[in-house]
Write a protein that holds these residues in place. Structure first.
Motif, PDB file in Angstrom:
ATOM      1  N   TRP A 172     -58.580 -40.240  -7.623  1.00 25.14           N
ATOM      2  CA  TRP A 172     -57.196 -40.684  -7.477  1.00 25.14           C
ATOM      3  C   TRP A 172     -56.928 -41.982  -8.257  1.00 25.14           C
ATOM      4  O   TRP A 172     -55.850 -42.570  -8.121  1.00 25.14           O
ATOM      5  N   THR A 173     -57.890 -42.443  -9.057  1.00 22.41           N
ATOM      6  CA  THR A 173     -57.709 -43.671  -9.838  1.00 22.41           C
ATOM      7  C   THR A 173     -57.458 -43.376 -11.311  1.00 22.41           C
ATOM      8  O   THR A 173     -57.615 -44.261 -12.165  1.00 22.41           O
ATOM      9  N   GLN A 174     -57.097 -42.136 -11.601  1.00 18.61           N
ATOM     10  CA  GLN A 174     -56.860 -41.724 -12.985  1.00 18.61           C
ATOM     11  C   GLN A 174     -55.783 -40.645 -13.015  1.00 18.61           C
ATOM     12  O   GLN A 174     -55.315 -40.197 -11.961  1.00 18.61           O
ATOM     13  N   ALA A 175     -55.374 -40.250 -14.198  1.00 16.87           N
ATOM     14  CA  ALA A 175     -54.402 -39.175 -14.330  1.00 16.87           C
ATOM     15  C   ALA A 175     -54.910 -37.921 -13.605  1.00 16.87           C
ATOM     16  O   ALA A 175     -56.120 -37.685 -13.575  1.00 16.87           O
ATOM     17  N   PRO A 176     -54.004 -37.158 -12.969  1.00 18.13           N
ATOM     18  CA  PRO A 176     -52.535 -37.163 -13.108  1.00 18.13           C
ATOM     19  C   PRO A 176     -51.798 -38.076 -12.126  1.00 18.13           C
ATOM     20  O   PRO A 176     -50.580 -37.983 -12.012  1.00 18.13           O
ATOM     21  N   PHE A 177     -52.498 -38.958 -11.429  1.00 19.86           N
ATOM     22  CA  PHE A 177     -51.853 -39.774 -10.413  1.00 19.86           C
ATOM     23  C   PHE A 177     -51.096 -40.935 -11.063  1.00 19.86           C
ATOM     24  O   PHE A 177     -51.518 -41.490 -12.086  1.00 19.86           O
ATOM     25  N   ASP A 178     -49.952 -41.315 -10.448  1.00 19.09           N
ATOM     26  CA  ASP A 178     -49.104 -42.362 -11.014  1.00 19.09           C
ATOM     27  C   ASP A 178     -49.709 -43.746 -10.765  1.00 19.09           C
ATOM     28  O   ASP A 178     -50.663 -43.905  -9.989  1.00 19.09           O
ATOM     29  N   LYS A 179     -49.131 -44.755 -11.423  1.00 21.04           N
ATOM     30  CA  LYS A 179     -49.678 -46.110 -11.364  1.00 21.04           C
ATOM     31  C   LYS A 179     -49.720 -46.670  -9.950  1.00 21.04           C
ATOM     32  O   LYS A 179     -50.695 -47.307  -9.542  1.00 21.04           O
ATOM     33  N   GLU A 180     -48.637 -46.423  -9.184  1.00 18.81           N
ATOM     34  CA  GLU A 180     -48.596 -46.960  -7.814  1.00 18.81           C
ATOM     35  C   GLU A 180     -49.689 -46.355  -6.958  1.00 18.81           C
ATOM     36  O   GLU A 180     -50.370 -47.051  -6.186  1.00 18.81           O
ATOM     37  N   THR A 181     -49.898 -45.052  -7.077  1.00 17.41           N
ATOM     38  CA  THR A 181     -50.948 -44.371  -6.312  1.00 17.41           C
ATOM     39  C   THR A 181     -52.323 -44.898  -6.716  1.00 17.41           C
ATOM     40  O   THR A 181     -53.186 -45.142  -5.856  1.00 17.41           O
ATOM     41  N   ILE A 182     -52.535 -45.072  -8.007  1.00 18.19           N
ATOM     42  CA  ILE A 182     -53.822 -45.591  -8.495  1.00 18.19           C
ATOM     43  C   ILE A 182     -54.085 -46.989  -7.940  1.00 18.19           C
ATOM     44  O   ILE A 182     -55.195 -47.294  -7.475  1.00 18.19           O
ATOM     45  N   THR A 183     -53.058 -47.841  -7.958  1.00 19.05           N
ATOM     46  CA  THR A 183     -53.203 -49.215  -7.452  1.00 19.05           C
ATOM     47  C   THR A 183     -53.559 -49.210  -5.961  1.00 19.05           C
ATOM     48  O   THR A 183     -54.465 -49.943  -5.516  1.00 19.05           O
ATOM     49  N   GLN A 184     -52.853 -48.380  -5.191  1.00 16.55           N
ATOM     50  CA  GLN A 184     -53.110 -48.313  -3.750  1.00 16.55           C
ATOM     51  C   GLN A 184     -54.508 -47.751  -3.472  1.00 16.55           C
ATOM     52  O   GLN A 184     -55.196 -48.197  -2.545  1.00 16.55           O
ATOM     53  N   THR A 185     -54.929 -46.776  -4.258  1.00 13.65           N
ATOM     54  CA  THR A 185     -56.258 -46.187  -4.067  1.00 13.65           C
ATOM     55  C   THR A 185     -57.353 -47.207  -4.368  1.00 13.65           C
ATOM     56  O   THR A 185     -58.342 -47.327  -3.630  1.00 13.65           O
ATOM     57  N   LEU A 186     -57.185 -47.969  -5.452  1.00 15.71           N
ATOM     58  CA  LEU A 186     -58.178 -49.000  -5.797  1.00 15.71           C
ATOM     59  C   LEU A 186     -58.286 -50.044  -4.692  1.00 15.71           C
ATOM     60  O   LEU A 186     -59.395 -50.526  -4.385  1.00 15.71           O
ATOM     61  N   ALA A 187     -57.140 -50.387  -4.093  1.00 15.69           N
ATOM     62  CA  ALA A 187     -57.153 -51.358  -2.995  1.00 15.69           C
ATOM     63  C   ALA A 187     -57.925 -50.808  -1.795  1.00 15.69           C
ATOM     64  O   ALA A 187     -58.687 -51.541  -1.139  1.00 15.69           O
ATOM     65  N   LEU A 188     -57.763 -49.517  -1.505  1.00 21.84           N
ATOM     66  CA  LEU A 188     -58.490 -48.902  -0.394  1.00 21.84           C
ATOM     67  C   LEU A 188     -59.985 -48.847  -0.684  1.00 21.84           C
ATOM     68  O   LEU A 188     -60.816 -49.108   0.205  1.00 21.84           O
ATOM     69  N   ILE A 189     -60.336 -48.505  -1.912  1.00 23.96           N
ATOM     70  CA  ILE A 189     -61.753 -48.457  -2.277  1.00 23.96           C
ATOM     71  C   ILE A 189     -62.388 -49.837  -2.115  1.00 23.96           C
ATOM     72  O   ILE A 189     -63.507 -49.976  -1.603  1.00 23.96           O
ATOM     73  N   THR A 190     -61.675 -50.866  -2.541  1.00 25.76           N
ATOM     74  CA  THR A 190     -62.181 -52.240  -2.420  1.00 25.76           C
ATOM     75  C   THR A 190     -62.351 -52.636  -0.955  1.00 25.76           C
ATOM     76  O   THR A 190     -63.354 -53.253  -0.573  1.00 25.76           O
ATOM     77  N   ALA A 191     -61.372 -52.253  -0.118  1.00 30.28           N
ATOM     78  CA  ALA A 191     -61.440 -52.593   1.318  1.00 30.28           C
ATOM     79  C   ALA A 191     -62.594 -51.869   2.000  1.00 30.28           C
ATOM     80  O   ALA A 191     -63.265 -52.416   2.882  1.00 30.28           O
ATOM     81  N   ASN A 192     -62.802 -50.602   1.592  1.00 32.47           N
ATOM     82  CA  ASN A 192     -63.903 -49.793   2.144  1.00 32.47           C
ATOM     83  C   ASN A 192     -63.953 -49.860   3.673  1.00 32.47           C
ATOM     84  O   ASN A 192     -65.007 -50.042   4.276  1.00 32.47           O
ATOM     85  N   ASN A 193     -62.780 -49.730   4.288  1.00 35.87           N
ATOM     86  CA  ASN A 193     -62.690 -49.815   5.736  1.00 35.87           C
ATOM     87  C   ASN A 193     -62.434 -48.436   6.352  1.00 35.87           C
ATOM     88  O   ASN A 193     -62.517 -47.402   5.665  1.00 35.87           O
ATOM     89  N   ALA A 194     -62.114 -48.428   7.641  1.00 37.34           N
ATOM     90  CA  ALA A 194     -61.884 -47.155   8.334  1.00 37.34           C
ATOM     91  C   ALA A 194     -60.701 -46.394   7.730  1.00 37.34           C
ATOM     92  O   ALA A 194     -60.732 -45.157   7.625  1.00 37.34           O
ATOM     93  N   GLU A 195     -59.667 -47.129   7.327  1.00 36.10           N
ATOM     94  CA  GLU A 195     -58.503 -46.473   6.724  1.00 36.10           C
ATOM     95  C   GLU A 195     -58.899 -45.744   5.446  1.00 36.10           C
ATOM     96  O   GLU A 195     -58.444 -44.628   5.176  1.00 36.10           O
ATOM     97  N   PHE A 196     -59.744 -46.387   4.638  1.00 36.98           N
ATOM     98  CA  PHE A 196     -60.232 -45.757   3.405  1.00 36.98           C
ATOM     99  C   PHE A 196     -60.999 -44.480   3.724  1.00 36.98           C
ATOM    100  O   PHE A 196     -60.766 -43.423   3.113  1.00 36.98           O
ATOM    101  N   GLN A 197     -61.908 -44.566   4.677  1.00 36.43           N
ATOM    102  CA  GLN A 197     -62.715 -43.397   5.038  1.00 36.43           C
ATOM    103  C   GLN A 197     -61.826 -42.248   5.510  1.00 36.43           C
ATOM    104  O   GLN A 197     -61.988 -41.097   5.074  1.00 36.43           O
TER     105      GLN A 197
END
Length: 570
Positions: free
Chosen positions: A13-38
C-alpha cells in the motif's frame, strides 16, 4: 498472518496504484507498528451476515475506496459475465455515516467505468428504499453504504440481487471468488457520468404509497387518536417515516428534534441502536411529558425498529425484538384474509422465539425458519413463488411486511406497529395488554440476548476458541436441566440425545450451536457476522393462566434465564 506477512501486506500500500494520501497514512502506520497497524493489515475485510462492515481507514481490513472499489470491480465483472448482451443496471443508496456519500460516488464511478448504468440517490435514504428500488427500477443488483447501528468509526457495504434481497448462495460465493482473484490495480475508477442517473422524489413517493398499501391494515379506526413519539437517532428514516405515517392518517406525531438531523457522530446517544433502552431515552422522556401512547425509534439506515409502549402501570417499556415480532405477526395474521392467499407463510430465524411456530399453527399457516439475517427470509420468498408471504422478522428488531421490500423495513414496520396500537386503542385495549393475552393463549415465552464484545485480533481468536470449547466440551446439563437436543449448523447435524439419533440439517452451514433443554428452554451461541461479538440467545417458557399473573411468571422466567447464564459463567 504473522508480523512479517502483515508488514509485507502493508508495504504493497506504499506504492502505485494507491494515491499519495493513502501511501502517507500507510507509512505512518508502519512506523507506529502498533495494534492499529496490525489490525488494519492482518486480514482482508470479510462479508458477514449483513455484508461487509468495518472500521474506516487504510488497509485490507478497513473500509476505504480501495477495499470497496475492489468489491465493486469484482461485482461488475460478475454482472457482465452473468447478464451478457444486457444493459446492466445497479441502484446505490447510502446512510448518514461519515464518508458514505463519497464512498457511494466511488462505487458509482467503478460501476459506470465498467459500462454499468447506475441509479444513485442524491441524498441519504433508508436501506429498505434501496431494496424496493432494485425491484421497482428493474435493476440487476443494488448496493447500500451503511454500517447499520455500529459505532461512528464504522461503515459498510451491502449488495442486493435482482429480487431486492441481499446476496445469498450461489451468487455470494461466486462474486467473492471473483473479488479475491483481483488485484487492487485491476480497479477501474474512471467513471462515466453519462451512465449515472440521480434518483428523485418520485422514487420516494412510490415507496411510501406501497408501504401504506402493505402496512395500513387496521381497517376503519381513528388514527388521529394515537399519540406517537418518533426518533430517527440521527439516521435516514427522517427522510421517509414521518411522511409515511402522516399520509396514513397519523397526524398526532411528535419528532424528537434533538435527534432529527442526520449526523454520523450520533451525538446524543452512546449507540444508535434501538435495541438498547438508553438510545430511546430522549424519546421516552418526551412521551412521558406529552402523555404519548407509543415510541418509535429506528437505527441509522432505518431497517431496525424499536417500539416502546405503556405497560399496565402506565410506564413506558421497550419491547424486545421477539415481542414486537410476535405482536405484529399475530395482528397481521388476524387482519389478513388468509383464505384468499396461496399456501401462506410467515418467516423467522433459528435464533428467534419459538413462539412464531405457535402462532403459525394457531392460524393454520406455515412458519419457515432460516439462518440469522433477512437475506434468508428474502430467499424463502424467492424459492417459494407459489406461496404468499405475509410477514416475518427476527429477534434483532427487524420486521418485513409483505414482500414488496425484501429486507427488514423499519418504515413499513413502524406503520404496522402504529396500526396495531390504534386498533387496540379503538377496542379499549393496549398493545401491551394484547401481548400478554397472546402469552395466555400460546404460552409465556421470555427471551434475552447477551452479547460479549471481543475486539481486535485477540478477541477474534477468543471467540473462535469459545465456539470450539462449546463443541468439544458439550455440556450434559445446563442450569440443572438435561441437554436433550444439540443442533450444530456448522456441521449440519441435529443430535437427539434421548433417542440417540443424529440427523442432517437441511440449511446452509453457519457457525451456530443451539442447545434444547428438557424443560423446553433453548440456548443459541453464535459469533456476530458484523461486529466483534459472540452472542448468546436464551428462550424460556412457562404456562400463563391469567393476565394478572404475568408479572410473577415473568420474574420466574427471568430468574431461569439468569441461572442459564450463570451456568455459562456469563
Amino acid at each position: 498472518m504473522d508480523k512479517e506477512a502483515i508488514l509485507k501486506n502493508a508495504q504493497l500500500w506504499t506504492q502505485a496504484p494507491f494515491d499519495k494520501e493513502t501511501i502517507t497514512q500507510t507509512l505512518a502506520l508502519i512506523t507506529a507498528n502498533n495494534a492499529e497497524f496490525q489490525e488494519s493489515f492482518y486480514k482482508d475485510l470479510e462479508f458477514g451476515t449483513g455484508g461487509m462492515r468495518g472500521v474506516m481507514g487504510v488497509g485490507t481490513n478497513r473500509i476505504n475506496k480501495y477495499t470497496l472499489g475492489k468489491n465493486t470491480q469484482g461485482l461488475s465483472q460478475y454482472l457482465k459475465e452473468t447478464f451478457k448482451n444486457e444493459q446492466i443496471k445497479v441502484a446505490i443508496a447510502y446512510d448518514c455515516r461519515h464518508n458514505s456519500k463519497e464512498l457511494a460516488q466511488v462505487v458509482a464511478s467503478v460501476l459506470s467505468a465498467n459500462g454499468i448504468y447506475v441509479y444513485l440517490f442524491e441524498e441519504l435514504r433508508p436501506t429498505p428504499l434501496l431494496s424496493y428500488t432494485v425491484k421497482a427500477r428493474g435493476c440487476h443488483a443494488g448496493i447500500v453504504l451503511t454500517a447499520s447501528h455500529n459505532p461512528p468509526e464504522y461503515n459498510g457495504y451491502k449488495v442486493y440481487w435482482q429480487d431486492g434481497g441481499q446476496l445469498v448462495p450461489p451468487q455470494d460465493k461466486a462474486i467473492l471468488d471473483l473479488i479475491n482473484s483481483l488485484d487492487f490495480k485491476d480497479i477501474n475508477f474512471n467513471g462515466n457520468p453519462d451512465l449515472i442517473e440521480l434518483l428523485t422524489a418520485a422514487d420516494d413517493n412510490a415507496f411510501i404509497e406501497d408501504s401504506i398499501k402493505a402496512g395500513k391494515v387496521a381497517g376503519n379506526v381513528d388514527r388521529s387518536r394515537l399519540k406517537i413519539v418518533f426518533t430517527s437517532l440521527h439516521g435516514t428514516s427522517i427522510t421517509l417515516l414521518p411522511e409515511t405515517l402522516k399520509r396514513a392518517g397519523y397526524t398526532d406525531l411528535h419528532v424528537v428534534k434533538e435527534q432529527a438531523f442526520p449526523d454520523g457522530n450520533f451525538p446524543t446517544v452512546k449507540s444508535p441502536n434501538p435495541e438498547e433502552p438508553e438510545a430511546l431515552k430522549m424519546a421516552v422522556d418526551l412521551a412521558d411529558k406529552i402523555h404519548a401512547d407509543i415510541v418509535i425509534g429506528t437505527d441509522p439506515d432505518s431497517d431496525r425498529l424499536g417500539v416502546a409502549v405503556r405497560d399496565n402501570n402506565g410506564k413506558m417499556v421497550l419491547l424486545n425484538g421477539n415481542q414486537t415480532m410476535i405482536a405484529m405477526t399475530d395482528f397481521l395474521l388476524k387482519q389478513t384474509d388468509l383464505k384468499s392467499l396461496n399456501n401462506p407463510f410467515i418467516g423467522s430465524t433459528i435464533v428467534s422465539t419459538p413462539m412464531m411456530h405457535e402462532l403459525a399453527a394457531a392460524h393454520k399457516v406455515e412458519c419457515k425458519e432460516g439462518l440469522t439475517g433477512f437475506k434468508w427470509i428474502a430467499k424463502m420468498i424467492k424459492d417459494h413463488p407459489q406461496q404468499d408471504f405475509i410477514g416475518g422478522g427476527e429477534e434483532s428488531f427487524g420486521y418485513m411486511v409483505g414482500d414488496f421490500v425484501r429486507d427488514k423495513d423499519a418504515v413499513t414496520a413502524a406503520l404496522l406497529a402504529c396500526e396495531m396500537y390504534a386498533f387496540a386503542k379503538a377496542n379499549s385495549s393496549t398493545t401491551y395488554q394484547d401481548l400478554i393475552k397472546l402469552y395466555v393463549e400460546h404460552g409465556c415465552y421470555q427471551e434475552r440476548l447477551v452479547s460479549l464484545v471481543k475486539k481486535g485480533i485477540s478477541g477474534a481468536q477468543e471467540i473462535k476458541q469459545m465456539m470450539i470449547d462449546l463443541r468439544e466440551k458439550t455440556p450434559q446439563q445446563i442450569a440443572g436441566q438435561d441437554v436433550i437436543i444439540i443442533e450444530d449448523y456448522q456441521a449440519s447435524t441435529r443430535e437427539n440425545k434421548h433417542l440417540n439419533k443424529k440427523e442432517s440439517l437441511n440449511i446452509p452451514k453457519s457457525n451456530v450451536l443451539i442447545f434444547y433443554l428438557a424443560d423446553g428452554s433453548k440456548i443459541a451461541a453464535r459469533p456476530s457476522g458484523t461486529e466483534p461479538k459472540i452472542k448468546f440467545y436464551i428462550s424460556v417458557k412457562s404456562e400463563l393462566d391469567h393476565v394478572d399473573n404475568y408479572p410473577a411468571i415473568q420474574e420466574q422466567l427471568n430468574n431461569k434465564i439468569n441461572g442459564i447464564l450463570a451456568s455459562f459463567d456469563i
